[in-house]
Scaffold this motif. Structure first.
Motif, PDB file in Angstrom:
ATOM      1  N   LEU A  10       0.909  -1.325  -0.002  1.00 61.98           N
ATOM      2  CA  LEU A  10      -0.022   0.051  -0.064  1.00 61.98           C
ATOM      3  C   LEU A  10       0.915   1.123  -0.063  1.00 61.98           C
ATOM      4  N   LEU A  11       1.861   1.262   0.749  1.00 63.26           N
ATOM      5  CA  LEU A  11       2.956   2.278   0.837  1.00 63.26           C
ATOM      6  C   LEU A  11       3.440   2.474  -0.349  1.00 63.26           C
ATOM      7  N   GLY A  12       3.948   1.380  -0.948  1.00 67.77           N
ATOM      8  CA  GLY A  12       4.669   1.421  -2.183  1.00 67.77           C
ATOM      9  C   GLY A  12       3.944   1.874  -3.467  1.00 67.77           C
ATOM     10  N   GLY A  13       2.471   1.452  -3.362  1.00 68.00           N
ATOM     11  CA  GLY A  13       1.878   2.168  -4.629  1.00 68.00           C
ATOM     12  C   GLY A  13       1.629   3.516  -4.346  1.00 68.00           C
ATOM     13  N   LEU A  14       1.321   3.954  -2.853  1.00 64.67           N
ATOM     14  CA  LEU A  14       1.578   5.505  -2.815  1.00 64.67           C
ATOM     15  C   LEU A  14       2.508   6.050  -3.232  1.00 64.67           C
ATOM     16  N   ILE A  15       3.875   5.696  -2.730  1.00 62.04           N
ATOM     17  CA  ILE A  15       5.091   6.265  -3.126  1.00 62.04           C
ATOM     18  C   ILE A  15       5.343   6.256  -4.710  1.00 62.04           C
ATOM     19  N   ASN A  16       5.022   5.232  -5.427  1.00 64.07           N
ATOM     20  CA  ASN A  16       5.091   5.202  -6.843  1.00 64.07           C
ATOM     21  C   ASN A  16       4.247   6.364  -7.528  1.00 64.07           C
ATOM     22  N   GLY A  66       9.277   0.076  -5.188  1.00 66.31           N
ATOM     23  CA  GLY A  66       9.795  -1.402  -5.309  1.00 66.31           C
ATOM     24  C   GLY A  66      11.045  -1.444  -4.213  1.00 66.31           C
ATOM     25  N   LEU A  67      11.836  -0.213  -4.132  1.00 66.87           N
ATOM     26  CA  LEU A  67      12.916  -0.363  -3.521  1.00 66.87           C
ATOM     27  C   LEU A  67      12.739  -0.796  -1.917  1.00 66.87           C
ATOM     28  N   ILE A  68      11.252  -0.545  -1.471  1.00 65.09           N
ATOM     29  CA  ILE A  68      10.693  -0.923  -0.101  1.00 65.09           C
ATOM     30  C   ILE A  68      10.040  -2.295  -0.048  1.00 65.09           C
ATOM     31  N   VAL A  69       9.191  -2.463  -1.286  1.00 67.85           N
ATOM     32  CA  VAL A  69       8.388  -3.745  -1.169  1.00 67.85           C
ATOM     33  C   VAL A  69       9.472  -5.138  -1.310  1.00 67.85           C
ATOM     34  N   ALA A 118       5.719  -9.172 -10.265  1.00 66.79           N
ATOM     35  CA  ALA A 118       4.166  -9.501 -10.752  1.00 66.79           C
ATOM     36  C   ALA A 118       3.297  -8.600 -10.100  1.00 66.79           C
ATOM     37  N   SER A 119       3.633  -8.397  -8.640  1.00 70.00           N
ATOM     38  CA  SER A 119       2.633  -7.577  -8.025  1.00 70.00           C
ATOM     39  C   SER A 119       2.647  -5.989  -8.458  1.00 70.00           C
ATOM     40  N   LEU A 120       3.797  -5.588  -8.706  1.00 64.53           N
ATOM     41  CA  LEU A 120       3.760  -4.149  -9.187  1.00 64.53           C
ATOM     42  C   LEU A 120       3.511  -3.910 -10.498  1.00 64.53           C
ATOM     43  N   TRP A 121       3.622  -4.991 -11.389  1.00 65.05           N
ATOM     44  CA  TRP A 121       3.237  -4.619 -12.752  1.00 65.05           C
ATOM     45  C   TRP A 121       2.013  -4.398 -13.065  1.00 65.05           C
ATOM     46  N   VAL A 122       0.853  -4.597 -12.084  1.00 57.87           N
ATOM     47  CA  VAL A 122      -0.537  -4.123 -12.333  1.00 57.87           C
ATOM     48  C   VAL A 122      -0.433  -2.551 -12.284  1.00 57.87           C
ATOM     49  N   GLY A 123       0.075  -1.874 -11.397  1.00 55.16           N
ATOM     50  CA  GLY A 123       0.148  -0.683 -11.438  1.00 55.16           C
ATOM     51  C   GLY A 123       0.657   0.084 -12.511  1.00 55.16           C
ATOM     52  N   THR A 124       1.824  -0.481 -13.256  1.00 58.29           N
ATOM     53  CA  THR A 124       2.178   0.075 -14.470  1.00 58.29           C
ATOM     54  C   THR A 124       1.371  -0.081 -15.704  1.00 58.29           C
ATOM     55  N   VAL A 125       0.612  -1.146 -15.627  1.00 66.64           N
ATOM     56  CA  VAL A 125      -0.419  -1.426 -16.595  1.00 66.64           C
ATOM     57  C   VAL A 125      -1.383  -0.344 -16.726  1.00 66.64           C
ATOM     58  N   ALA A 126      -2.045   0.224 -15.231  1.00 66.02           N
ATOM     59  CA  ALA A 126      -2.775   1.327 -15.247  1.00 66.02           C
ATOM     60  C   ALA A 126      -2.332   2.672 -15.824  1.00 66.02           C
ATOM     61  N   SER A 127      -0.987   2.682 -15.382  1.00 63.79           N
ATOM     62  CA  SER A 127      -0.250   3.883 -15.884  1.00 63.79           C
ATOM     63  C   SER A 127      -0.139   4.344 -17.385  1.00 63.79           C
ATOM     64  N   THR A 128       0.074   3.083 -18.066  1.00 62.48           N
ATOM     65  CA  THR A 128       0.117   2.898 -19.461  1.00 62.48           C
ATOM     66  C   THR A 128      -1.051   3.354 -20.089  1.00 62.48           C
ATOM     67  N   ILE A 129      -2.227   2.940 -19.323  1.00 58.64           N
ATOM     68  CA  ILE A 129      -3.637   3.279 -20.068  1.00 58.64           C
ATOM     69  C   ILE A 129      -3.787   4.614 -20.078  1.00 58.64           C
ATOM     70  N   ALA A 130      -3.538   5.239 -18.750  1.00 64.10           N
ATOM     71  CA  ALA A 130      -3.464   6.563 -18.554  1.00 64.10           C
ATOM     72  C   ALA A 130      -2.960   7.563 -19.705  1.00 64.10           C
ATOM     73  N   TYR A 131      -1.693   6.977 -20.147  1.00 64.02           N
ATOM     74  CA  TYR A 131      -0.944   7.695 -21.363  1.00 64.02           C
ATOM     75  C   TYR A 131      -1.046   7.235 -22.608  1.00 64.02           C
ATOM     76  N   PHE A 169      16.485  -7.547 -12.570  1.00 62.16           N
ATOM     77  CA  PHE A 169      16.068  -6.920 -11.090  1.00 62.16           C
ATOM     78  C   PHE A 169      15.335  -5.769 -11.239  1.00 62.16           C
ATOM     79  N   GLY A 170      15.797  -4.718 -11.900  1.00 60.24           N
ATOM     80  CA  GLY A 170      14.880  -3.705 -12.410  1.00 60.24           C
ATOM     81  C   GLY A 170      14.924  -2.508 -11.729  1.00 60.24           C
ATOM     82  N   GLY A 171      15.173  -2.300 -10.358  1.00 57.79           N
ATOM     83  CA  GLY A 171      15.413  -1.085  -9.644  1.00 57.79           C
ATOM     84  C   GLY A 171      16.078   0.145 -10.244  1.00 57.79           C
ATOM     85  N   GLY A 172      15.208   1.243 -10.428  1.00 60.44           N
ATOM     86  CA  GLY A 172      15.809   2.331 -10.840  1.00 60.44           C
ATOM     87  C   GLY A 172      15.887   2.472 -12.388  1.00 60.44           C
ATOM     88  N   ALA A 173      15.412   1.462 -13.171  1.00 65.81           N
ATOM     89  CA  ALA A 173      15.524   1.399 -14.586  1.00 65.81           C
ATOM     90  C   ALA A 173      14.870   2.383 -15.204  1.00 65.81           C
TER      91      ALA A 173
END
Length: 262
Positions: free
Chosen positions: A19-25, A32-35, A55-68, A165-169
């Motif tokens: 929940l905190l990670g989604g808010l921070i993103n 992701g650095l916290i999760v 897998a868990s954070l990918w859902v959020g990026t999909v939502a952002s992509t739709i917004a763009y 890994f992906g952090g900060g990419a």
């Protein structure tokens, strides 16, 4: 690490951190650095933790992509070539992760966390420097643009890192787009989000096929991340991104030091 991966306390902890990670993103990025470290602290093996986090954070990026989606419609050649490069690199990076022994990946974790934290800390100043440098250069002579072939090679390397890994990419992708001559921040963010979504998407598919994703935790965290991401619109006005970034950097540094010590 504490062995309570399947306990009620573990699930509550993961929900809260996601929940905190989604808010921070949603406010400043870097959730992701916290999760991811939290999954490790619950006793989850490192490779499964990385796959489940992706897998868990990918859902959020999909939502952002739709917004763009409106910004992406106008893109053609570069979008296609960078997407193919990202998908190929993402699959390769995920395969490298799956074929890496747990002990080896665990040994690499301090360096991966250090890399992600440093990139997150200094990525935005680098982007601002590139813009100032390009503006100063264009006022005196023709502005330099990174050749497309070199940009594709760089993106391929970043995609491998994202799959592994992906952090900060995301910050590095923005830097590549900046060097390619892109200046519209909304278009750049749209492209960055799309490329990250595609790369992580094929990585998630690869992890699922290898049974590396722990679904109970992933589903719980994805739900929490969506709630946090949606709530970020309300908190974005109250929480200054600099404060959030400072918090993420501090946590990233502390966790990195912990990994190096232990």
């Amino acid at each position: 690490m504490v062995e309570f991966a399947n306990s009620g306390f573990s699930l509550v902890l993961l929900f809260g951190v996601a929940l905190l990670g989604g808010l921070i993103n949603g406010v400043a990025g870097g959730g992701g650095l916290i999760v991811f470290p939290t999954l490790l602290f619950t006793g989850m093996p490192a490779i499964e933790a990385n796959a489940t986090n992706t897998a868990s954070l990918w859902v959020g990026t999909v939502a952002s992509t739709i917004a763009y989606r409106k910004e992406l419609i106008s893109l053609r050649r570069e979008l296609l070539l960078l997407t193919i490069t990202s998908v190929t690199g993402g699959i390769l990076g995920a395969q490298i992760l799956l074929h890496t022994p747990q002990a080896t990946f665990t040994t690499l974790l301090p360096y991966l966390m250090l890399t992600a934290t440093v990139v997150f800390a200094f990525g935005q100043p680098l982007i601002r420097w590139l813009r100032r440098h390009s503006s100063a250069r264009s006022s005196t002579q023709a502005e330099y643009h990174l050749p497309l072939v070199l940009a594709l090679l760089l993106q391929f390397g970043i995609a491998i890192y994202i799959g592994f890994f992906g952090g900060g990419a995301g910050i590095v992708i923005l830097a590549i787009l900046e060097l390619m001559g892109w200046r519209n921040i909304h278009t750049m963010n749209a492209m960055k989000t799309w490329l990250a979504t595609c790369t992580n998407g094929v990585a998630v598919i690869t992890f699922i096929a290898a049974h590396a994703v722990l679904w109970w935790q992933a589903t719980l965290m994805a739900s929490a991340a969506l709630i946090g991401g949606y709530s970020s619109a309300r908190f974005a006005q109250r929480l200054h991104p600099i404060w959030v970034r400072s918090f993420v950097i501090s946590v990233g540094c502390a966790i990195t030091i912990y990994f190096f010590v232990h």
